[in-house]
Write a protein that holds these residues in place. Structure first.
Motif, PDB file in Angstrom:
ATOM      1  N   HIS A  32      12.886  45.519 -29.902  1.00  0.00           N
ATOM      2  CA  HIS A  32      11.625  45.058 -29.279  1.00  0.00           C
ATOM      3  C   HIS A  32      10.545  44.859 -30.353  1.00  0.00           C
ATOM      4  O   HIS A  32       9.828  43.860 -30.374  1.00  0.00           O
ATOM      5  CB  HIS A  32      11.083  46.124 -28.315  1.00  0.00           C
ATOM      6  N   ARG A  33      10.420  45.870 -31.216  1.00  0.00           N
ATOM      7  CA  ARG A  33       9.338  45.852 -32.208  1.00  0.00           C
ATOM      8  C   ARG A  33       9.545  44.720 -33.229  1.00  0.00           C
ATOM      9  O   ARG A  33       8.571  44.133 -33.703  1.00  0.00           O
ATOM     10  CB  ARG A  33       9.261  47.212 -32.909  1.00  0.00           C
ATOM     11  N   SER A  34      10.801  44.415 -33.568  1.00  0.00           N
ATOM     12  CA  SER A  34      11.070  43.328 -34.524  1.00  0.00           C
ATOM     13  C   SER A  34      10.550  42.006 -33.972  1.00  0.00           C
ATOM     14  O   SER A  34       9.936  41.210 -34.692  1.00  0.00           O
ATOM     15  CB  SER A  34      12.568  43.156 -34.759  1.00  0.00           C
ATOM     16  N   GLY A 101      10.172  49.155 -19.653  1.00  0.00           N
ATOM     17  CA  GLY A 101       8.878  49.805 -19.869  1.00  0.00           C
ATOM     18  C   GLY A 101       8.396  49.603 -21.293  1.00  0.00           C
ATOM     19  O   GLY A 101       7.207  49.377 -21.535  1.00  0.00           O
ATOM     20  N   THR A 102       9.301  49.668 -22.243  1.00  0.00           N
ATOM     21  CA  THR A 102       8.905  49.458 -23.637  1.00  0.00           C
ATOM     22  C   THR A 102       8.377  48.040 -23.818  1.00  0.00           C
ATOM     23  O   THR A 102       7.311  47.821 -24.404  1.00  0.00           O
ATOM     24  CB  THR A 102      10.105  49.689 -24.585  1.00  0.00           C
ATOM     25  N   GLY A 103       9.118  47.065 -23.292  1.00  0.00           N
ATOM     26  CA  GLY A 103       8.691  45.676 -23.418  1.00  0.00           C
ATOM     27  C   GLY A 103       7.288  45.477 -22.862  1.00  0.00           C
ATOM     28  O   GLY A 103       6.381  45.021 -23.567  1.00  0.00           O
ATOM     29  N   ALA A 132      -1.153  53.044 -16.042  1.00  0.00           N
ATOM     30  CA  ALA A 132      -2.488  53.513 -16.438  1.00  0.00           C
ATOM     31  C   ALA A 132      -2.446  54.204 -17.792  1.00  0.00           C
ATOM     32  O   ALA A 132      -3.410  54.150 -18.558  1.00  0.00           O
ATOM     33  CB  ALA A 132      -3.036  54.472 -15.379  1.00  0.00           C
ATOM     34  N   ARG A 133      -1.317  54.817 -18.115  1.00  0.00           N
ATOM     35  CA  ARG A 133      -1.200  55.491 -19.411  1.00  0.00           C
ATOM     36  C   ARG A 133      -1.428  54.507 -20.564  1.00  0.00           C
ATOM     37  O   ARG A 133      -1.796  54.913 -21.657  1.00  0.00           O
ATOM     38  CB  ARG A 133       0.163  56.177 -19.534  1.00  0.00           C
ATOM     39  N   VAL A 134      -1.199  53.219 -20.311  1.00  0.00           N
ATOM     40  CA  VAL A 134      -1.442  52.203 -21.332  1.00  0.00           C
ATOM     41  C   VAL A 134      -2.787  51.502 -21.088  1.00  0.00           C
ATOM     42  O   VAL A 134      -3.562  51.281 -22.017  1.00  0.00           O
ATOM     43  CB  VAL A 134      -0.298  51.163 -21.343  1.00  0.00           C
ATOM     44  N   ALA A 175       5.879  57.284 -27.143  1.00  0.00           N
ATOM     45  CA  ALA A 175       5.836  56.298 -28.221  1.00  0.00           C
ATOM     46  C   ALA A 175       5.373  54.946 -27.705  1.00  0.00           C
ATOM     47  O   ALA A 175       4.819  54.143 -28.455  1.00  0.00           O
ATOM     48  CB  ALA A 175       7.210  56.173 -28.857  1.00  0.00           C
ATOM     49  N   GLN A 176       5.615  54.699 -26.426  1.00  0.00           N
ATOM     50  CA  GLN A 176       5.167  53.415 -25.865  1.00  0.00           C
ATOM     51  C   GLN A 176       3.647  53.351 -25.842  1.00  0.00           C
ATOM     52  O   GLN A 176       3.049  52.328 -26.196  1.00  0.00           O
ATOM     53  CB  GLN A 176       5.738  53.233 -24.464  1.00  0.00           C
ATOM     54  N   VAL A 177       3.002  54.443 -25.433  1.00  0.00           N
ATOM     55  CA  VAL A 177       1.537  54.458 -25.384  1.00  0.00           C
ATOM     56  C   VAL A 177       0.979  54.379 -26.803  1.00  0.00           C
ATOM     57  O   VAL A 177       0.086  53.573 -27.096  1.00  0.00           O
ATOM     58  CB  VAL A 177       1.034  55.722 -24.645  1.00  0.00           C
ATOM     59  N   THR A 200       6.412  61.498 -31.702  1.00  0.00           N
ATOM     60  CA  THR A 200       7.385  60.691 -30.955  1.00  0.00           C
ATOM     61  C   THR A 200       7.968  59.662 -31.912  1.00  0.00           C
ATOM     62  O   THR A 200       7.512  59.539 -33.055  1.00  0.00           O
ATOM     63  CB  THR A 200       6.721  59.977 -29.767  1.00  0.00           C
ATOM     64  N   ARG A 201       8.929  58.887 -31.434  1.00  0.00           N
ATOM     65  CA  ARG A 201       9.614  57.947 -32.335  1.00  0.00           C
ATOM     66  C   ARG A 201       8.595  57.112 -33.102  1.00  0.00           C
ATOM     67  O   ARG A 201       7.605  56.643 -32.519  1.00  0.00           O
ATOM     68  CB  ARG A 201      10.625  57.089 -31.568  1.00  0.00           C
ATOM     69  N   ASP A 202       8.852  56.936 -34.399  1.00  0.00           N
ATOM     70  CA  ASP A 202       7.826  56.356 -35.276  1.00  0.00           C
ATOM     71  C   ASP A 202       8.199  54.969 -35.793  1.00  0.00           C
ATOM     72  O   ASP A 202       7.774  54.557 -36.870  1.00  0.00           O
ATOM     73  CB  ASP A 202       7.540  57.307 -36.444  1.00  0.00           C
ATOM     74  N   ARG A 349       9.009  66.828 -18.326  1.00  0.00           N
ATOM     75  CA  ARG A 349       8.311  66.144 -17.226  1.00  0.00           C
ATOM     76  C   ARG A 349       8.428  64.621 -17.327  1.00  0.00           C
ATOM     77  O   ARG A 349       8.524  63.916 -16.322  1.00  0.00           O
ATOM     78  CB  ARG A 349       6.840  66.546 -17.304  1.00  0.00           C
ATOM     79  N   GLU A 350       8.412  64.112 -18.580  1.00  0.00           N
ATOM     80  CA  GLU A 350       8.444  62.658 -18.771  1.00  0.00           C
ATOM     81  C   GLU A 350       9.693  62.008 -18.167  1.00  0.00           C
ATOM     82  O   GLU A 350       9.700  60.823 -17.855  1.00  0.00           O
ATOM     83  CB  GLU A 350       8.346  62.322 -20.265  1.00  0.00           C
ATOM     84  N   LEU A 351      10.762  62.815 -18.007  1.00  0.00           N
ATOM     85  CA  LEU A 351      11.988  62.252 -17.425  1.00  0.00           C
ATOM     86  C   LEU A 351      11.770  61.729 -16.017  1.00  0.00           C
ATOM     87  O   LEU A 351      12.541  60.910 -15.523  1.00  0.00           O
ATOM     88  CB  LEU A 351      13.102  63.312 -17.394  1.00  0.00           C
ATOM     89  N   VAL A 353       9.396  59.841 -14.997  1.00  0.00           N
ATOM     90  CA  VAL A 353       8.760  58.509 -14.928  1.00  0.00           C
ATOM     91  C   VAL A 353       9.473  57.495 -15.839  1.00  0.00           C
ATOM     92  O   VAL A 353       8.850  56.588 -16.371  1.00  0.00           O
ATOM     93  CB  VAL A 353       7.248  58.562 -15.241  1.00  0.00           C
ATOM     94  N   LYS A 354      10.756  57.670 -16.002  1.00  0.00           N
ATOM     95  CA  LYS A 354      11.540  56.687 -16.760  1.00  0.00           C
ATOM     96  C   LYS A 354      11.989  55.574 -15.809  1.00  0.00           C
ATOM     97  O   LYS A 354      11.404  55.393 -14.751  1.00  0.00           O
ATOM     98  CB  LYS A 354      12.720  57.378 -17.437  1.00  0.00           C
ATOM     99  N   GLU A 355      13.051  54.840 -16.170  1.00  0.00           N
ATOM    100  CA  GLU A 355      13.533  53.758 -15.312  1.00  0.00           C
ATOM    101  C   GLU A 355      13.802  54.280 -13.897  1.00  0.00           C
ATOM    102  O   GLU A 355      13.769  53.538 -12.919  1.00  0.00           O
ATOM    103  CB  GLU A 355      14.793  53.132 -15.905  1.00  0.00           C
TER     104      GLU A 355
HETATM  105  C1  S3P Z   1      10.555  54.073 -26.211  1.00  0.00           C
HETATM  106  C2  S3P Z   1       9.861  55.218 -25.949  1.00  0.00           C
HETATM  107  C3  S3P Z   1      10.285  56.195 -24.925  1.00  0.00           C
HETATM  108  C4  S3P Z   1      11.730  55.974 -24.507  1.00  0.00           C
HETATM  109  C5  S3P Z   1      12.036  54.526 -24.266  1.00  0.00           C
HETATM  110  C6  S3P Z   1      11.818  53.731 -25.542  1.00  0.00           C
HETATM  111  C7  S3P Z   1      10.034  53.160 -27.255  1.00  0.00           C
HETATM  112  O1  S3P Z   1       9.469  56.048 -23.787  1.00  0.00           O
HETATM  113  O2  S3P Z   1      12.007  56.718 -23.339  1.00  0.00           O
HETATM  114  O3  S3P Z   1      13.369  54.352 -23.851  1.00  0.00           O
HETATM  115  O4  S3P Z   1      10.780  52.270 -27.712  1.00  0.00           O
HETATM  116  O5  S3P Z   1       8.869  53.313 -27.645  1.00  0.00           O
HETATM  117  P1  S3P Z   1       8.041  56.797 -23.644  1.00  0.00           P
HETATM  118  O6  S3P Z   1       7.117  56.198 -24.615  1.00  0.00           O
HETATM  119  O7  S3P Z   1       7.622  56.562 -22.236  1.00  0.00           O
HETATM  120  O8  S3P Z   1       8.343  58.243 -23.911  1.00  0.00           O
END
Ligand code: S3P
Length: 450
Positions: A32-34, A101-103, A132-134, A175-177, A200-202, A349-351, A353-355
């Motif tokens: 996505h980021r690329s 959600g990431t997209g 709203a988190r975004v 990481a999405q926010v 979170t993922r960087d 808790r975040e689990l 509000v996933k897909e």
């Molecule tokens: C992602 C962040 C995570 C993860 C999602 C991918 C990303 O979501 O669950 O599959 O690419 O930034 P959150 O940011 O909601 O934790």
């Protein structure tokens, strides 16, 4: 219903040893980021190993709608001719982000500080997820959001005409926010600061630096602080996308529970913000080794070798590890079902509000297959039955969630009776070759229509 069509019922049954090499697709987050950073650079970015899953294809279509030229050259080579920071055109159509959600969240961030509007929508899963988190932090830049009640899609974002820099503490580990705020900060004069209490993922930070943005990361008392200097000219890159650890999780976990298995999963991204599952599995007694550890394109990478692990035991997963394995709890709960004793998962808790609500989806399906599961708002426990004792036999609902569908299909690979899922269609969002890849290793997984 499947995200893009009729439901695809699937079934998996106990099989002989899994063996061979599993070439899993490219990392979804990095793919996505690329595309998005490529679209914001000036000139042509080339991408190798892009995940060609529906989520990423939807982001590619969105980048075209904002004016970038995105070309699929076949053989997993793609190029993006970007329009430059602040150069997005106003789309003349609704941006359909499908299941992703990431997209949607990253693209909202990327357009929120340009003087344009865009309307976003998705499938039933995405349209039920909180935005709203975004949109709360994007409002601080001066962007406006008009959506359905509860901050749900479909939603129109009116980009800020005169964006101001923002200092933002991310209130949830996401990481999405974080990424949405950083991408918004790109088109703002001055410094945008994002602080996250837990790392979170960087990938966004790493890739922004790779594209030439001025970005500094420091550990402070408040947490991990990221400072981005706005309005850079992003320099196009050649990106090689590592293979996705979140997809690797499925053949790895299958190998651990199917007697006699020995599977190699090469070239897996092992960024420490992503690799928590593998640490956890090893703590549970998994025979899982890293071979040929190396660095590729700025990310740590290794070949994973997973072998049947007869002595898996339940453990308490440290809550501090949650962010680094957030997408892997569903498949971990499957491995936990084959372990001896209880696996405790807290701070998750975040689990919900996933897909899908992943705790609820897994708890319901595992119970139907004879596993004891207890759960609360931000925790759950799975009491394993040990190898050979998982009953199976139930049909599980995937709730438009690829990882739920794949997790239950892995459960069936060593269960006493076959396990079905009502709809494997969503698997195509992240792992379109799942069925053939698992079958090539020796799994008995297939469409259940016949
Ligand atoms: C992602 C962040 C995570 C993860 C999602 C991918 C990303 O979501 O669950 O599959 O690419 O930034 P959150 O940011 O909601 O934790």
């Amino acid at each position: 219903m499947s995200s893009h069509g009729d439901p695809i019922p699937m079934i998996s049954r106990a099989c002989g040893p899994l063996s061979g090499t599993a070439d899993v697709p490219g990392d979804k987050s990095i793919s996505h980021r690329s595309l998005i950073l490529g679209a914001l650079a000036v000139g042509e970015t080339t991408i190798e190993g892009l995940l060609e899953g529906q989520d990423v294809l939807d982001t590619a279509a969105a980048m075209r709608a904002f004016g970038a030229e995105v070309t699929d050259h076949g053989g997993k080579s793609w190029s993006v001719r970007g329009v430059g920071v602040g150069g997005f055109a106003e789309p003349d159509q609704v941006i359909d982000c499908g299941n992703s959600g990431t997209g949607v969240r990253l693209i909202m961030g990327a357009m929120a500080t340009a003087p344009i509007s865009a309307t976003f929508s998705g499938d039933a899963s995405l349209n039920g997820r909180p935005m709203a988190r975004v949109t709360d932090p994007l409002a601080l830049f001066g962007a406006q959001a008009v959506g359905r009640a509860g901050g749900r899609l479909p939603m129109t974002i009116v980009g800020s005409q005169m964006p101001v820099p923002v200092r933002y503490h991310v209130p949830v580990p996401s990481a999405q926010v974080k990424s949405a705020v950083l991408l918004a900060g790109l088109n703002v004069p001055g410094k945008t600061v994002v602080i996250e209490a837990e790392a979170t993922r960087d990938h966004t930070e790493r890739m922004l630096a790779g594209f030439g943005a001025e970005i500094a990361v420091e550990d402070t008392e408040e947490g991990r602080q990221i400072t981005l200097t706005g309005q850079p000219e992003l320099v196009p890159q050649h990106i090689v996308v590592p293979r996705d650890p979140s997809s690797a999780a499925f053949p790895v976990c299958a190998a651990l529970i199917v007697p006699g298995s020995d599977v190699l999963v090469p070239g897996i991204g092992l960024n420490p913000t992503r690799a928590g599952l593998f640490t956890t599995l090893r703590e549970m007694g998994a025979d899982l080794t890293y071979e040929n550890t190396r660095e590729e394109g700025g990310e740590p990478v290794a070949d994973l070798r997973a072998r049947f692990s007869p002595d898996l035991k339940g453990i308490e997963v440290p809550p501090a590890r949650a962010a680094s394995m957030i997408d892997e709890y569903p498949v971990l709960s499957v491995v936990a079902s084959y372990a001896q004793g209880q696996t405790v998962m807290r701070g998750v808790r975040e689990l919900r509000v996933k897909e899908s609500d992943r705790i609820d989806a897994m708890a319901t399906g595992l119970r139907a297959n004879g596993i004891k599961v207890e759960d609360g708002e931000d925790w759950w426990t799975v009491t394993g039955r040990g190898h050979g004792n998982v009953q199976g036999g139930a049909t599980c609902q995937s709730h438009l969630d690829h990882r739920i569908a794949m997790s239950f299909l892995i459960l069936g690979m060593a269960a006493q009776s076959p396990v079905r899922v009502d709809d494997g269609g969503p698997i195509a969002t992240s792992f379109p070759i799942f069925e053939t890849l698992m079958a090539d290793l020796g799994a008995q997984v297939s469409r259940a229509n016949g």
